[in-house]
Motif scaffolding. Structure first.
Motif, PDB file in Angstrom:
ATOM      1  N   GLN A  92      81.808 -74.999 -33.804  1.00 24.49           N
ATOM      2  CA  GLN A  92      82.371 -73.148 -34.508  1.00 24.49           C
ATOM      3  C   GLN A  92      83.802 -72.852 -35.198  1.00 24.49           C
ATOM      4  O   GLN A  92      84.739 -71.614 -35.141  1.00 24.49           O
ATOM      5  N   TRP A  93      84.661 -74.146 -34.847  1.00 23.20           N
ATOM      6  CA  TRP A  93      86.261 -73.834 -35.455  1.00 23.20           C
ATOM      7  C   TRP A  93      86.080 -73.287 -36.395  1.00 23.20           C
ATOM      8  O   TRP A  93      84.907 -74.111 -37.582  1.00 23.20           O
ATOM      9  N   VAL A  94      86.725 -72.659 -37.396  1.00 22.19           N
ATOM     10  CA  VAL A  94      87.115 -72.238 -39.231  1.00 22.19           C
ATOM     11  C   VAL A  94      87.990 -72.789 -39.372  1.00 22.19           C
ATOM     12  O   VAL A  94      89.132 -72.672 -39.049  1.00 22.19           O
ATOM     13  N   SER A  95      87.807 -74.029 -40.073  1.00 15.95           N
ATOM     14  CA  SER A  95      89.065 -74.360 -40.978  1.00 15.95           C
ATOM     15  C   SER A  95      89.807 -73.657 -42.009  1.00 15.95           C
ATOM     16  O   SER A  95      89.376 -72.741 -42.312  1.00 15.95           O
ATOM     17  N   VAL A  96      91.131 -73.636 -42.009  1.00 14.62           N
ATOM     18  CA  VAL A  96      92.522 -73.169 -42.515  1.00 14.62           C
ATOM     19  C   VAL A  96      92.862 -74.136 -43.160  1.00 14.62           C
ATOM     20  O   VAL A  96      93.408 -75.243 -43.004  1.00 14.62           O
ATOM     21  N   GLN A  97      92.816 -73.431 -44.487  1.00  6.39           N
ATOM     22  CA  GLN A  97      93.197 -74.595 -45.679  1.00  6.39           C
ATOM     23  C   GLN A  97      94.195 -73.338 -46.460  1.00  6.39           C
ATOM     24  O   GLN A  97      94.214 -72.621 -46.917  1.00  6.39           O
TER      25      GLN A  97
END
Length: 121
Positions: A5-10
């Motif tokens: 469920q982690w959302v990557s930050v780019q």
């Protein structure tokens, strides 16, 4: 730990700088995690966490690290060679810098157990 469920930050260039780990189903509160999966602060609002990770970037990957800090077996100073969902690969920092062959050490990603800590020596 379930990190699905982690959302990557780019960054704008597409480089992942960290992840937002939801504290609730609506992602109102998240735990910002660096590229290694280490929590960088306690729970905060989504946008605050995203801004924090973008500001931090991935500069800490260039630091030197120790594995299982304090254990007699692992006092070697290491450099991160690779970070991916398949694992974190490290090698002796001095040998890596000198482009000499050295043993590769693999640590599971994310490093939730915090086996890696920044070297202070």
């Amino acid at each position: 730990m379930d990190y699905s469920q982690w959302v990557s930050v780019q960054r704008e260039d597409g480089e992942t700088v960290g992840y937002l780990d939801p504290c609730d189903p609506d992602y109102n509160q998240v735990i910002p995690r660096n590229i290694l999966g280490h929590a960088v602060t306690e729970g905060c609002e989504y946008l605050t966490g995203e801004e924090l990770l973008l500001e931090r970037g991935i500069r800490e990957v260039m630091d030197t690290w120790v594995l299982d800090d304090g254990s007699a077996e692992r006092t070697e100073v290491l450099s991160i060679v690779e970070v991916s969902p398949q694992g974190i690969v490290l090698a002796n920092a001095l040998r890596t810098k000198a482009l000499q062959p050295t043993e590769r050490i693999h640590v599971s990603w994310p490093d939730i157990a915090r086996r890696l800590t920044i070297s202070h020596g």
